[in-house]
Scaffold this motif. Structure first.
Motif, PDB file in Angstrom:
ATOM      1  N   TYR A 158      -3.705 -11.901   8.190  1.00 37.28           N
ATOM      2  CA  TYR A 158      -3.617 -10.946   9.302  1.00 37.28           C
ATOM      3  C   TYR A 158      -3.146 -11.613  10.594  1.00 37.28           C
ATOM      4  O   TYR A 158      -2.433 -10.998  11.393  1.00 37.28           O
ATOM      5  N   ARG A 159      -3.528 -12.871  10.819  1.00 36.38           N
ATOM      6  CA  ARG A 159      -3.067 -13.560  12.014  1.00 36.38           C
ATOM      7  C   ARG A 159      -1.561 -13.813  11.958  1.00 36.38           C
ATOM      8  O   ARG A 159      -0.846 -13.614  12.936  1.00 36.38           O
ATOM      9  N   ILE A 160      -1.086 -14.250  10.802  1.00 35.27           N
ATOM     10  CA  ILE A 160       0.330 -14.583  10.661  1.00 35.27           C
ATOM     11  C   ILE A 160       1.212 -13.342  10.780  1.00 35.27           C
ATOM     12  O   ILE A 160       2.320 -13.400  11.329  1.00 35.27           O
ATOM     13  N   THR A 161       0.728 -12.213  10.285  1.00 35.78           N
ATOM     14  CA  THR A 161       1.544 -10.992  10.267  1.00 35.78           C
ATOM     15  C   THR A 161       1.174 -10.028  11.391  1.00 35.78           C
ATOM     16  O   THR A 161       1.541  -8.854  11.353  1.00 35.78           O
ATOM     17  N   ALA A 162       0.456 -10.504  12.402  1.00 30.06           N
ATOM     18  CA  ALA A 162      -0.067  -9.613  13.457  1.00 30.06           C
ATOM     19  C   ALA A 162       1.029  -8.860  14.188  1.00 30.06           C
ATOM     20  O   ALA A 162       0.846  -7.706  14.599  1.00 30.06           O
ATOM     21  N   ARG A 163       2.192  -9.475  14.370  1.00 26.40           N
ATOM     22  CA  ARG A 163       3.259  -8.844  15.143  1.00 26.40           C
ATOM     23  C   ARG A 163       4.314  -8.173  14.260  1.00 26.40           C
ATOM     24  O   ARG A 163       5.292  -7.634  14.784  1.00 26.40           O
ATOM     25  N   ALA A 164       4.129  -8.243  12.974  1.00 30.54           N
ATOM     26  CA  ALA A 164       5.098  -7.631  12.062  1.00 30.54           C
ATOM     27  C   ALA A 164       4.808  -6.137  11.904  1.00 30.54           C
ATOM     28  O   ALA A 164       3.705  -5.660  12.204  1.00 30.54           O
ATOM     29  N   ARG A 165       5.804  -5.396  11.478  1.00 28.74           N
ATOM     30  CA  ARG A 165       5.608  -3.968  11.232  1.00 28.74           C
ATOM     31  C   ARG A 165       4.634  -3.772  10.076  1.00 28.74           C
ATOM     32  O   ARG A 165       4.730  -4.434   9.040  1.00 28.74           O
ATOM     33  N   LYS A 166       3.694  -2.839  10.268  1.00 30.28           N
ATOM     34  CA  LYS A 166       2.664  -2.617   9.261  1.00 30.28           C
ATOM     35  C   LYS A 166       3.258  -2.229   7.913  1.00 30.28           C
ATOM     36  O   LYS A 166       2.793  -2.671   6.859  1.00 30.28           O
ATOM     37  N   GLU A 167       4.308  -1.388   7.919  1.00 31.98           N
ATOM     38  CA  GLU A 167       4.921  -0.943   6.675  1.00 31.98           C
ATOM     39  C   GLU A 167       5.515  -2.126   5.910  1.00 31.98           C
ATOM     40  O   GLU A 167       5.398  -2.222   4.682  1.00 31.98           O
ATOM     41  N   SER A 168       6.147  -3.049   6.643  1.00 30.12           N
ATOM     42  CA  SER A 168       6.750  -4.218   6.003  1.00 30.12           C
ATOM     43  C   SER A 168       5.680  -5.152   5.435  1.00 30.12           C
ATOM     44  O   SER A 168       5.834  -5.699   4.328  1.00 30.12           O
ATOM     45  N   VAL A 169       4.596  -5.307   6.192  1.00 25.29           N
ATOM     46  CA  VAL A 169       3.495  -6.154   5.716  1.00 25.29           C
ATOM     47  C   VAL A 169       2.889  -5.577   4.446  1.00 25.29           C
ATOM     48  O   VAL A 169       2.666  -6.293   3.454  1.00 25.29           O
ATOM     49  N   THR A 170       2.627  -4.271   4.462  1.00 27.22           N
ATOM     50  CA  THR A 170       2.038  -3.622   3.293  1.00 27.22           C
ATOM     51  C   THR A 170       2.936  -3.763   2.078  1.00 27.22           C
ATOM     52  O   THR A 170       2.484  -4.105   0.974  1.00 27.22           O
ATOM     53  N   ARG A 171       4.235  -3.506   2.279  1.00 21.61           N
ATOM     54  CA  ARG A 171       5.173  -3.590   1.162  1.00 21.61           C
ATOM     55  C   ARG A 171       5.238  -5.011   0.601  1.00 21.61           C
ATOM     56  O   ARG A 171       5.212  -5.231  -0.606  1.00 21.61           O
ATOM     57  N   GLY A 172       5.273  -5.996   1.487  1.00 24.62           N
ATOM     58  CA  GLY A 172       5.366  -7.379   1.041  1.00 24.62           C
ATOM     59  C   GLY A 172       4.132  -7.838   0.273  1.00 24.62           C
ATOM     60  O   GLY A 172       4.244  -8.472  -0.779  1.00 24.62           O
ATOM     61  N   PHE A 173       2.969  -7.497   0.798  1.00 25.73           N
ATOM     62  CA  PHE A 173       1.743  -7.929   0.127  1.00 25.73           C
ATOM     63  C   PHE A 173       1.501  -7.152  -1.171  1.00 25.73           C
ATOM     64  O   PHE A 173       0.877  -7.672  -2.093  1.00 25.73           O
ATOM     65  N   ARG A 174       1.975  -5.908  -1.247  1.00 25.50           N
ATOM     66  CA  ARG A 174       1.860  -5.183  -2.513  1.00 25.50           C
ATOM     67  C   ARG A 174       2.666  -5.873  -3.602  1.00 25.50           C
ATOM     68  O   ARG A 174       2.223  -5.979  -4.751  1.00 25.50           O
ATOM     69  N   LEU A 175       3.860  -6.358  -3.244  1.00 29.22           N
ATOM     70  CA  LEU A 175       4.648  -7.123  -4.210  1.00 29.22           C
ATOM     71  C   LEU A 175       3.916  -8.409  -4.590  1.00 29.22           C
ATOM     72  O   LEU A 175       3.892  -8.806  -5.767  1.00 29.22           O
ATOM     73  N   GLY A 176       3.322  -9.044  -3.592  1.00 33.01           N
ATOM     74  CA  GLY A 176       2.545 -10.244  -3.876  1.00 33.01           C
ATOM     75  C   GLY A 176       1.358  -9.972  -4.769  1.00 33.01           C
ATOM     76  O   GLY A 176       0.997 -10.797  -5.620  1.00 33.01           O
ATOM     77  N   GLN A 177       0.748  -8.792  -4.594  1.00 38.29           N
ATOM     78  CA  GLN A 177      -0.400  -8.433  -5.429  1.00 38.29           C
ATOM     79  C   GLN A 177      -0.036  -8.314  -6.902  1.00 38.29           C
ATOM     80  O   GLN A 177      -0.858  -8.616  -7.767  1.00 38.29           O
ATOM     81  N   ILE A 178       1.161  -7.848  -7.182  1.00 39.34           N
ATOM     82  CA  ILE A 178       1.571  -7.746  -8.587  1.00 39.34           C
ATOM     83  C   ILE A 178       1.522  -9.124  -9.236  1.00 39.34           C
ATOM     84  O   ILE A 178       1.028  -9.292 -10.356  1.00 39.34           O
ATOM     85  N   ALA A 179       2.017 -10.124  -8.501  1.00 38.39           N
ATOM     86  CA  ALA A 179       1.993 -11.491  -9.029  1.00 38.39           C
ATOM     87  C   ALA A 179       0.577 -12.043  -9.091  1.00 38.39           C
ATOM     88  O   ALA A 179       0.161 -12.626 -10.105  1.00 38.39           O
ATOM     89  N   SER A 180      -0.198 -11.858  -8.007  1.00 42.83           N
ATOM     90  CA  SER A 180      -1.545 -12.447  -7.979  1.00 42.83           C
ATOM     91  C   SER A 180      -2.476 -11.775  -8.974  1.00 42.83           C
ATOM     92  O   SER A 180      -3.285 -12.441  -9.633  1.00 42.83           O
ATOM     93  N   ALA A 181      -2.376 -10.453  -9.133  1.00 40.87           N
ATOM     94  CA  ALA A 181      -3.208  -9.754 -10.117  1.00 40.87           C
ATOM     95  C   ALA A 181      -2.845 -10.183 -11.531  1.00 40.87           C
ATOM     96  O   ALA A 181      -3.713 -10.299 -12.406  1.00 40.87           O
TER      97      ALA A 181
END
Length: 384
Positions: A158-181
């Protein structure tokens, strides 16, 4: 094949049945957060998890060796004792699944075996030093380590992505979740499928089909991996709802952090031969992720019920395993049949009871009521 008696065959089938229940009981470990955040559709998630559980079963056999020759004395164990221990583990898995409690399938298995061997062979049949070293210490340490790692990872995300657009953060981490899950699923297969491998190997050793200190044969590895994978594909939706919606409000960065922390702890412990509970690790990761996000709500009532279930699991399964072992010991084949029939009847009752309040892929993310900090019940969660 001369060593494969009818009782040994029954034990092997029962062990694979436990492995199947382990699969659907623990699907939530890998996929609950990904389903809750919408990173994966429910049915897609469990299919991916099932396939990777099968693949993970082939990565290591260190945990299997811990069970087959570590926590109990394989020179004193009989197939009847193993059967009794498996009954205790299966019934506890089904009961906690009905209640939607993410308890430990691993500790249910250990408890069932310890209780059965204690009654069947005496207390000297259990290596209590190994139980403490390989089971109890990891049970307390692993969820704390995973929780702290997930808390730190969530805070940094959350600190690293604090200034990024919420939609972009959500989309990026959802892709990451596919790999981590997916990695959690692989780790779950590596850790949990080995427990059934260890039980079957212990059975074959006790029957004289394998030498002492032998590792699991290839067919044991393959059948255990397939059983846990098929069980995972079934879903286990009740526990997925609890872990995905009941512990905390999960967003994509938190889900990714929890899964990454859990994977690291599970794979490291599997390599070292620690037969820890993936349920406890993943639950610790989710709680840590909840604490790591500012203003996130952690539902301590649900967490408290889970901890109580964790504490009760091993002794409860040991009690059932011990009683079953006593019946088998004094009743012989007739006692084995009686225990099998009673276990089948109780299992059927639990499954029928679950149909009164069905939870499935289509409603696992629907809103449900929780109590927040003493206020009136609040509706949380939504279909993603």
């Amino acid at each position: 094949m001369d060593h494969i008696t009818f009782l040994v065959a029954v034990v092997i089938v029962t062990a694979l049945a436990f492995d199947f229940t382990n699969g659907f009981h623990d699907t939530a470990n890998a996929m609950a957060t990904s389903i809750a955040t919408g990173a994966l559709r429910p049915k897609t998630a469990v299919l991916i998890s099932g396939a990777l559980n099968i693949a993970g079963a082939f990565l290591s056999t260190e945990v299997a060796r811990t069970i087959s020759g570590g926590i109990v004395d394989d020179t004193l164990v009989t197939p009847g004792m193993i059967f009794a221990g498996l009954v205790g583990a299966i019934l506890w898995n089904l009961l906690t699944w009905l209640l939607g409690l993410p308890s430990s399938s691993s500790h249910a298995l250990f408890g069932g075996l310890i209780g059965a061997v204690w009654v069947g062979a005496g207390s000297h049949g259990v290596h209590f030093d190994k139980v403490v070293e390989k089971v109890l210490i990891p049970a307390f340490a692993s969820p704390v380590v995973a929780g702290l790692a997930a808390l730190l990872a969530t805070y940094l995300a959350y600190r690293i992505t604090a200034r990024a657009r919420k939609e972009s953060v959500t989309r990026g981490f959802r892709l990451g979740q596919i790999a981590s899950a997916s990695l959690v699923s692989l780790a779950h297969g590596t850790n949990d499928a080995q427990k059934t491998m260890g039980v079957i190997t212990l059975t074959l050793i006790s029957a004289g089909a394998l030498g002492h200190d032998a590792g699991p044969p290839a067919w044991v590895i393959a059948s255990a991996g397939l059983a846990i994978g098929l069980g995972t594909c079934l879903g286990g939706w009740r526990i997925i709802r609890t872990m995905g919606k009941g512990l905390t409000d999960i967003q994509s960065p938190q889900g990714f952090a929890a899964e990454a922390a859990s994977t690291t702890v599970i794979l490291t412990s599997a390599h070292l031969g620690f037969a820890l509970s993936t349920t406890q690790v993943c639950s610790g990761g989710i709680l840590g992720a909840g604490l790591g996000r500012r203003l996130a709500e952690v539902r301590w009532g649900t967490a408290g019920r889970m901890v109580i279930a964790w504490l009760v699991t091993l002794p409860a399964a040991a009690l059932v395993g011990g009683v079953s072992a006593g019946v088998v010991k004094h009743g012989g084949n007739a006692g084995t049949v009686v225990i099998a029939l009673v276990a089948a009847a109780v299992s059927a009752f639990i499954v029928i009871t679950s149909r009164r309040n069905p939870i499935h892929a289509n409603n696992v993310n629907e809103t449900h009521e929780v109590t927040i900090r003493g206020t009136a019940p609040t509706r949380v969660g939504s279909a993603a």
